[in-house]
Design a protein around this motif. Sequence first.
Motif, short mmCIF file in Angstrom:
data_model
loop_
_atom_site.label_atom_id
_atom_site.label_comp_id
_atom_site.label_asym_id
_atom_site.label_seq_id
_atom_site.Cartn_x
_atom_site.Cartn_y
_atom_site.Cartn_z
N LEU A 94 41.59 -0.92 -1.35
CA LEU A 94 40.84 -2.08 -0.86
C LEU A 94 39.31 -1.96 -0.63
O LEU A 94 38.96 -0.71 -0.27
N ASP A 95 38.59 -2.97 -0.80
CA ASP A 95 37.15 -3.06 -0.31
C ASP A 95 37.04 -3.71 1.06
O ASP A 95 36.95 -4.92 1.05
N SER A 96 37.18 -2.96 1.99
CA SER A 96 37.10 -3.55 3.42
C SER A 96 35.54 -4.00 3.50
O SER A 96 35.37 -4.84 4.40
N GLY A 97 34.79 -3.61 2.90
CA GLY A 97 33.17 -4.14 3.06
C GLY A 97 33.28 -5.72 2.39
O GLY A 97 32.20 -6.59 2.79
N GLY A 158 27.62 2.96 6.69
CA GLY A 158 26.54 3.15 5.54
C GLY A 158 25.01 3.10 5.72
O GLY A 158 24.37 3.88 5.15
N LEU A 159 24.86 2.27 6.81
CA LEU A 159 23.49 2.40 7.01
C LEU A 159 22.91 3.74 7.67
O LEU A 159 21.93 4.01 7.33
N LEU A 160 23.76 4.39 8.48
CA LEU A 160 23.55 5.76 8.93
C LEU A 160 23.52 6.64 7.83
O LEU A 160 22.59 7.69 7.97
N ASP A 161 24.40 6.56 7.06
CA ASP A 161 24.47 7.36 5.90
C ASP A 161 23.27 7.27 4.94
O ASP A 161 22.80 8.38 4.37
N GLU A 162 22.61 6.21 4.68
CA GLU A 162 21.46 6.07 3.96
C GLU A 162 20.22 7.03 4.54
O GLU A 162 19.34 7.75 4.17
N ILE A 166 24.89 10.93 9.51
CA ILE A 166 26.09 10.89 9.52
C ILE A 166 26.84 11.61 8.19
O ILE A 166 26.25 11.42 7.11
N GLU A 167 27.64 12.48 8.50
CA GLU A 167 28.33 13.09 7.40
C GLU A 167 28.76 12.17 6.23
O GLU A 167 29.52 11.08 6.44
N ARG A 168 28.69 12.58 4.91
CA ARG A 168 28.95 11.73 3.91
C ARG A 168 30.47 11.89 3.32
O ARG A 168 30.66 13.06 3.46
N GLU A 169 31.09 10.95 3.02
CA GLU A 169 32.21 10.95 2.51
C GLU A 169 32.44 10.70 0.95
O GLU A 169 31.59 9.83 0.56
N GLN A 260 35.81 2.35 12.67
CA GLN A 260 35.25 3.71 12.26
C GLN A 260 34.57 4.28 13.34
O GLN A 260 33.64 3.45 14.25
N MET A 261 34.77 5.43 14.07
CA MET A 261 34.55 6.15 15.22
C MET A 261 33.17 7.07 14.74
O MET A 261 33.54 7.67 13.71
N ILE A 262 32.07 7.21 15.83
CA ILE A 262 31.14 7.90 15.46
C ILE A 262 31.14 9.20 16.44
O ILE A 262 31.32 8.72 17.60
#
Length: 388
Positions: A94-97, A158-162, A166-169, A260-262
């Motif tokens: 599923l694409d929750s985005g 995703g913005l933090l990931d860029e 944040i740890e990348r999955e 999604q918890m940080i």
Amino acid sequence: MYVAVKGGECAIDNAHRLLADRRRGDRDRAELEVGQIREQLGLAVDRVMAEASLFDPELAALALKQASGDLTEAVLLLRAYRTTLPRFAVTRALDSGAMRIERRVSATFKELPGGQVLGPTYDYTHRLLDFIALAGGQPPPAPVLAEAALEPCPSLLGLLDEEGLIEREHDDGAEPFDITRAPVDFPPERSARLQMLARADEGYLLALSYSTQRGYGRTHPFAGEIRIGAVEIEIEVDEWGEEGGATAVTLGEIVLSECQMINQFTGGEGEHAGPARFTRGYGLSFGRGERKAMAMALVDRALRAEELGEPLSSPAQQAEFVLAHADSVDAAGFVSHLKLPHYVDFQSELELLRRLRQRFERRHEGAFANEADQRCDALAQQHNGDPR
């Protein structure tokens, strides 16, 4: 003396008839329809679907009616039905985005792409009983929704990931474990863990997640993003693809709640450690199960303690303790089995208890006798002038 209770087919039939009558209630009142439960007790319907692992609001409403509103019994009914269904296809991930957003909030960034959408929520109600509803009053009509479509709502993490914050999955392409087809070995891989948490009892997860916030687990979370809405379900059909390929076909939509918890950091210390980054906890639930998704995300993060090199010091960090006791159907079955006849077991323990008491009494009678003899000897010695 304990006397065994006897029952039979007639007694059981009568018990079922009494149950049906109690479930029906006052026959002067209109019978509750399945459609009313589905439409007006939607959060209970969603919870039953989530814990039964079957998205079917009508059948979940039927289970609730049949169970007289007992959520655990309704989950058992729906999950039992689920086991009779054939599996004819596996959906795409599923694409929750691409979710058709009904509610989207973040506690970490006020201004986020796509904006915040409060949607229907109890968050801002005063928690006062509505006596107008008791008197049969009707709620006001819903506000007219804006015709303009929402802007695209990319994942906030995703913005933090860029920025590498944040740890990348990564998706390694491995086939996820299926807890409905194979028994789970401990410690389970994360795909199995998330499935078990997704069908876990909401109250149980809520208590565990609360414990992590009170200090029994290393979590210092922020609600990075909570989104609720409809997501399309797609399967791939080989026969319809061009040149031997498969084509995706949309079967319909289901409503999901995602959280999604940080959480606080990993890395930053040690010679081989990478730069410090936030960590994640993930929660997903059928329907509008926001509380369930949040609790699941907190517990998921707590269960990642060993993976992140953290000390295991709290119940919420123990995978076997958490996951082996999370299923409401398993738990209810094991507790309820105590109602089944245990006459032979109990008689055995009763006999053992009597023997222990007899042994205790004999030992103490002997001790009292010995003590009395010793006192007599001491008096005799004093009377005879024995210097001892």
